[in-house]
Design an enzyme around this catalytic site. Structure first.
Site, short mmCIF file in Angstrom:
data_model
loop_
_atom_site.label_atom_id
_atom_site.label_comp_id
_atom_site.label_asym_id
_atom_site.label_seq_id
_atom_site.Cartn_x
_atom_site.Cartn_y
_atom_site.Cartn_z
N THR A 20 4.11 12.18 8.47
CA THR A 20 5.48 12.62 8.70
C THR A 20 5.71 12.90 10.17
OG1 THR A 20 5.58 13.62 6.50
CG2 THR A 20 7.23 14.34 8.09
N HIS A 28 1.31 -4.59 7.69
CA HIS A 28 1.67 -5.48 8.79
C HIS A 28 1.95 -4.61 10.02
CE1 HIS A 28 3.32 -8.39 5.50
NE2 HIS A 28 2.00 -8.34 5.54
N CYS A 87 -3.55 -5.29 6.57
CA CYS A 87 -3.86 -5.93 5.28
C CYS A 87 -4.80 -7.11 5.51
CB CYS A 87 -2.56 -6.41 4.63
SG CYS A 87 -2.80 -7.23 3.04
N PHE A 109 0.83 -1.18 0.00
CA PHE A 109 0.00 0.00 0.00
C PHE A 109 0.88 1.25 0.00
CE2 PHE A 109 -1.96 -3.52 2.25
CZ PHE A 109 -3.18 -3.64 1.61
N SER A 168 -6.72 -7.63 -1.54
CA SER A 168 -6.25 -7.11 -0.26
C SER A 168 -6.71 -5.67 -0.10
CB SER A 168 -4.72 -7.16 -0.19
OG SER A 168 -4.25 -8.49 -0.19
N THR A 179 -8.09 -9.71 3.67
CA THR A 179 -8.53 -10.30 2.41
C THR A 179 -10.05 -10.23 2.29
OG1 THR A 179 -6.66 -11.83 2.43
CG2 THR A 179 -8.52 -12.40 1.01
N ALA A 208 -8.15 -12.77 11.93
CA ALA A 208 -7.68 -13.91 12.73
C ALA A 208 -7.40 -13.51 14.17
CB ALA A 208 -6.42 -14.50 12.09
#
Length: 236
Positions: free
Chosen positions: A154, A108, A54, A2, A47, A56, A70
């Site tokens: 930033t 992640h 991330c 991304f 995704s 699905t 999960a």
């Protein structure tokens, strides 16, 4: 992959606890609505970044989609605190034609941080974040990138140490585009640090480990050569 440029803000319209015998393995299924702007080219298995995580796509229609979260993801992110009506940042995975306006974001989550303070500065807002794990501070540098709930921002200030923190500033335009602007002290956000810092750290550690095992690390050779050249120039 991304960019950290949030496309739209979606709304959690349903949450369903999944039993351990299902494909979700005891996690949670989220249905996210108000997402029609990013579903025109959607396919099953795509995704989508949801608050920087991330996930699905398992089902979708014209305006909503469903994802499974999960148990491990629930433990390591703030998705477990979502409720019906919660707003979330959404971004589709990059395509070959995507403009890289933010930075490379994997989706992640590295840590969860708490909002320590929100300080107005003109029409901007300065947010101070304290990480749950202070170790992530070594990857956060002033004027560098950090991903907060999927938004590439930033860093304006960093303080290291066990009680360390970092700050980012949200201008008025960004406040309208991301869920972070509505956060209050005590709220939690998902954090992904810039991956470049991790790769550099691993490479440097590898060089020094080789040197410690009796092999000359490249970095060590370079330093020794520079020192020798400097001594020669001084006539020593």
């Amino acid at each position: 992959m991304f960019t950290g440029l949030v496309e739209i803000i979606g709304t959690v319209s349903a949450l369903e606890q999944l039993d351990e015998s299902s494909s979700g393995g005891g996690g949670t299924s989220l249905t996210i609505s108000d997402a029609q702007d990013i579903l025109g080219d959607a396919s099953l298995g795509d995704s989508i970044s949801v608050n920087g995580t991330c996930l699905t796509v398992t089902e979708f229609d014209k305006s909503s989609f469903k994802v499974g979260v999960a148990p491990e993801t629930l433990r390591r992110t703030n998705l477990g605190s979502l409720q019906k009506g919660s707003n979330v940042n959404l971004e589709r995975a990059v395509s070959a034609a995507t403009r890289m306006g933010g930075h490379f974001v994997q989706g992640h989550v590295d840590d969860i941080a708490s909002v320590e303070s929100v300080t107005p500065d003109g029409n901007a807002l300065t947010f101070r974040f304290k990480p749950r794990n202070p170790d992530v501070l070594r990857y956060i540098v002033e004027k560098g990138y950090v991903t907060i709930d999927g938004a590439s921002l930033t860093v304006t200030r960093v303080e290291d140490g066990p009680n360390g923190f970092w700050e980012v500033m949200l201008i008025a335009y960004t406040q309208e585009k991301v869920v972070t602007a509505a956060k209050k002290p005590g709220d939690h956000v998902n954090v992904e640090v810039d991956q470049v810092g991790k790769y550099v750290e691993k490479s440097v550690n590898g060089y020094f480990e080789k040197g410690a095992q009796g092999e000359f690390a490249i970095l060590e050779k370079m330093v020794n050569r520079l020192v020798d050249e400097r001594l020669k120039s001084l006539g020593k």
